[in-house]
Write a protein that holds these residues in place. Structure first.
Motif, mmCIF file in Angstrom:
data_model
loop_
_atom_site.group_PDB
_atom_site.id
_atom_site.type_symbol
_atom_site.label_atom_id
_atom_site.label_comp_id
_atom_site.label_asym_id
_atom_site.label_seq_id
_atom_site.Cartn_x
_atom_site.Cartn_y
_atom_site.Cartn_z
ATOM 1 N N TYR A 243 0.835 -1.206 0.000
ATOM 2 C CA TYR A 243 0.000 0.000 0.000
ATOM 3 C C TYR A 243 0.870 1.256 0.000
ATOM 4 N N TRP A 246 0.924 5.520 3.954
ATOM 5 C CA TRP A 246 0.820 5.139 5.360
ATOM 6 C C TRP A 246 2.159 5.357 6.057
ATOM 7 N N HIS A 275 -9.746 4.844 4.088
ATOM 8 C CA HIS A 275 -9.158 3.583 3.655
ATOM 9 C C HIS A 275 -9.048 2.538 4.771
ATOM 10 N N TRP A 279 -8.490 -1.517 3.972
ATOM 11 C CA TRP A 279 -7.140 -2.042 4.209
ATOM 12 C C TRP A 279 -7.154 -3.128 5.273
ATOM 13 N N GLU A 298 -6.714 7.916 10.666
ATOM 14 C CA GLU A 298 -6.921 8.447 9.319
ATOM 15 C C GLU A 298 -6.457 9.898 9.238
#
Length: 353
Positions: A243, A246, A275, A279, A298
């Motif tokens: 991903y 992050w 997300h 995820w 987030e």
């Protein structure tokens, strides 16, 4: 004066002092009876908005009044009353031995061994700044300025163009943000026009103000559990490697910077807004309000600037040291205590006063 427990005995406004015919005037003189006994005069100057540059003249005025009335019958204290007093101005007033009170309900009142302090965080007021300093593109400028200071440990002089590149923000945003920081007394400016340069001179004060705003925020957080057959951090990193957008933060990331800072039984991860659920589902994390060992926070913007990779964990993404520190302040268990140790060893800053 309910917070101090003092009783108001008298109040005079526009009190003249000094030599005639050009006598100066004090905004107000308040006489109190203290709960510990005895009477006290408080010389007061009034402001609408109080930033460090704004208080220089009133501090001078108050000190002039004290010099003029040294032989008065009552002990005397000095005070500033304002609609809004910035964090930088509050600290400077305390350092100067001057009391204060503002419309948020925050106050500092000291007389000999008698002390009343009340700091209201996040209260409503009408600051001069048109938008929040620690949000959006302005927060990115603050982050870039602090990160540049940490790298050099000297607070190098910067042009607006240089900081614009570092912060990935427009030169206009950089300029207006730096004007606010200068007003607070955290930044000094030299030159003018194309030769204008600014330097961070009070990094601790800027970080403390950012921290006060940070811990008052409401964020979307979700709690999950993942089965870790070995190291929890390595398990989470492995799950997230495909991903983008992050970063690990909080105690798990801080422990990688300052080893053995704490044992890690929970990993905090910054993920893009909206997300978290997808995820977690794709990574086979189980929803767990109790017994969670992974927390998704987030966020975007400044939280994902200046990411770092741990040399022993290829592909890892750790939040910047400043974001790690801020998240420790709002963390779990001993995280707040660990934040001070991290501040000293990783940020090389003095403890918060």
């Amino acid at each position: 004066m309910a917070l101090t427990g003092a009783e108001e005995l008298s109040l005079q406004e526009e009190v003249p002092f000094g030599e005639q015919p050009r006598a100066a005037r004090l905004d107000a003189l308040l006489r109190l009876r203290l709960p510990i006994g005895g009477e006290l005069d408080v010389a007061i100057e009034v402001l609408a908005q109080a930033y460090p540059r704004d208080i220089l003249q009133v501090v001078h005025q108050l000190r002039k009044y004290r010099e003029y009335t040294t032989s008065g019958p009552q002990p005397l204290e000095l005070a500033v009353v304002a609609e809004h007093i910035s964090p930088g101005a509050r600290q400077e007033l305390q350092d100067a031995g001057i009391n204060y009170f503002d419309a948020t309900g925050s106050m500092y009142f000291r007389h000999r061994t008698y002390l009343v302090v009340r700091q209201v965080i996040g209260a409503q007021h009408k600051p001069r700044r048109p938008v929040r300093l620690f949000s959006g593109a302005r927060e990115k400028v603050v982050h870039a300025l602090l990160e540049q200071w940490r790298r050099t440990q000297r607070g190098e002089v910067l042009s607006g163009a240089d900081l614009s590149i570092e912060a990935q923000a427009s030169t206009y945003t950089v300029s207006t943000t730096m004007q606010e920081l200068e007003r607070e007394g955290w930044v000094e400016t030299t030159g003018a026009g194309p030769h204008l340069r600014r330097r961070l001179i009070k990094p601790e004060g800027l970080l403390d103000a950012w921290a006060d705003d940070w811990v008052s925020r409401k964020e979307n957080r979700s709690r999950w559990h993942v089965l870790a057959r070995s190291n929890l951090v390595d398990t989470v990193l492995d799950k997230l490697q495909d991903y983008d957008g992050w970063a690990l933060t909080g105690a798990a990331a801080a422990n990688a910077v300052v080893p053995h800072l704490t044992s890690v039984d929970r990993v905090q991860v910054i993920v893009p807004p909206g997300h978290a659920e997808a995820w977690a589902d794709q990574s086979q994390f189980k929803k767990a309000e109790k017994g969670a060992n992974v927390v998704f926070i987030e966020r975007e913007g400044a939280s994902l600037m200046f990411l770092d990779t741990h040399p022993e964990r290829p592909g890892s993404r750790f939040a910047s040291r400043f974001v790690q520190y801020l998240d420790l302040l709002g963390g779990y268990g001993r995280d707040k205590e660990l934040a001070e140790e991290f501040r000293r060893h990783a940020l090389h800053m003095k403890a918060k006063t």
